[in-house]
Design an enzyme around this catalytic site. Sequence first.
Site, PDB file in Angstrom:
ATOM      1  CE  LYS A 199      -4.449  -1.505   1.800  1.00  0.00           C
ATOM      2  NZ  LYS A 199      -5.433  -1.346   2.866  1.00  0.00           N
TER       3      LYS A 199
ATOM      4  CE  LYS B  12      -9.112 -10.639  -3.677  1.00  0.00           C
ATOM      5  NZ  LYS B  12      -8.430 -10.593  -2.367  1.00  0.00           N
TER       6      LYS B  12
ATOM      7  CE  LYS C  92     -12.122  -0.121  -2.262  1.00  0.00           C
ATOM      8  NZ  LYS C  92     -10.905  -0.929  -2.230  1.00  0.00           N
TER       9      LYS C  92
END
Length: 332
Positions: free
Chosen positions: A112, A195, A198
Site C-alpha cells: 500500500k 481478483k 472495487k
Amino acid sequence: MKGRIFSGVQPTGNLHLGNYLGAIRNWVNLQRDFECIYCVVDLHAITVPRTSEQLTNDTLEVAAGLIASGINPDSSILFNQSQVSSHSELAWIFNCTAKLGWLNRMTQFKEKAGRNKENASVGLYVYPTLMASDILAYKATHVPVGEDQKQHLELTRDIALAFNSSYNKSFFPIPEPQIFGTASRVMSLRDGKSKMSKSDISDYSRINLKDTSTEISLKFKKAKSDSNPLPFSIKELEERPEARNLVGVYAALSSKNEEDILREFGGKGFGIFKPALADLAVSVLEPINNELRKLMNDKSYLIKVLKEGSNKASSISQTVLSDVYNIIGCVR
Ligand code: TRP
C-alpha cells in the site's frame, strides 16, 4: 455457542459479489453458531486519504450491505469502530507491545505504501496494531478473514502472546484465524486471472451489490469467456480461467460444488450457461439489492443501529480495557 467471532470490514464503498461470496455470506452463516461482533473499521479507512463525505457515506453503505445480506443487528453486534474508544486506546498499548521488526515484515504496508514510503501515513504503518486491538478488545476466539489478512492475524496472535508473557498472565485468548478458502475467491468478469475488485476501472469487471437486476444480467452476459463448450471435469477447466471463474460463481451462488455444475452444464456452450448464471445471480442478489436500497433511504435507521451496536460493543470492550490498565499498572 462455539466461541466469539470478531471481524472487520473497511468502509470503502461499492461492496461487490467478491465481498459477498468471499466474506459477508460466511459472516451471515457464522451467526448460527457463534456470538458475532462485526465492525465497520472507519479508523482503518483513514490510513489513506478519504473525504469526509466518502467516509460517512461508505460507512452507512457498508452497514446497509451487511444488514441487507443477513447480518442481524439484534442478535449480533454491528457497529463502527470510531464510536468505541477502547479500540484506539488499546492500540496505543499494543504499539508499545509490538516491535518495529514485526511491523516491518507486513507485506500489506509495503504494497500500500508503494515506492514512496516516506509519504505514507504513520497510521498505515501501525494499521495492524489497531486491528489487533479490534480483535483482542473483545477477547475474540475466532476471526474470519481473507487470505490477505492472514499475516495481520499472525501479528495479532504474537501481540497477545507477548502481552500475556510480559505480565505473566494468560489474559488474552490466542485468536484462531478462519481463512476463507480460495474456492470462494471471485475473479474479475473481464480477466479470470485477477481478483474482482472495487478499484477496477471497468464496472463490467464486477457485480456490485448496488447493481439492478438488469445490470447484473447484462454484466454476466458480457462477461469474458471462451468459445468452447463447458467441459465435463474440473481438470479441463484449469487452462480456462474465465470459464473456471463463472463455474465457481455459479457453484457458490447455488451452494453446490463445481462438479455438480459441470454435470449439469458440461458440453453446453456459454450461450446457455451465461443466461442461466445471470438468472441465478439475480435470484440471489435481487432481494439483497432491494433491501440495500431501502436501507440507504433510511439513514437515520442505520445511524441508530450503529449507535446501539456501539453501546453493546463498548460495554464488552471497556471491561477488557479496564483489566488491561490494571494489569499494566496504570493507577485507576
Ligand atoms: N484489515 C481488514 C481488511 O482490510 C479489516 C479489519 C480491521 C479486520 N480490523 C479487523 C478484519 C479485525 C478482521 C478482524 O480486510
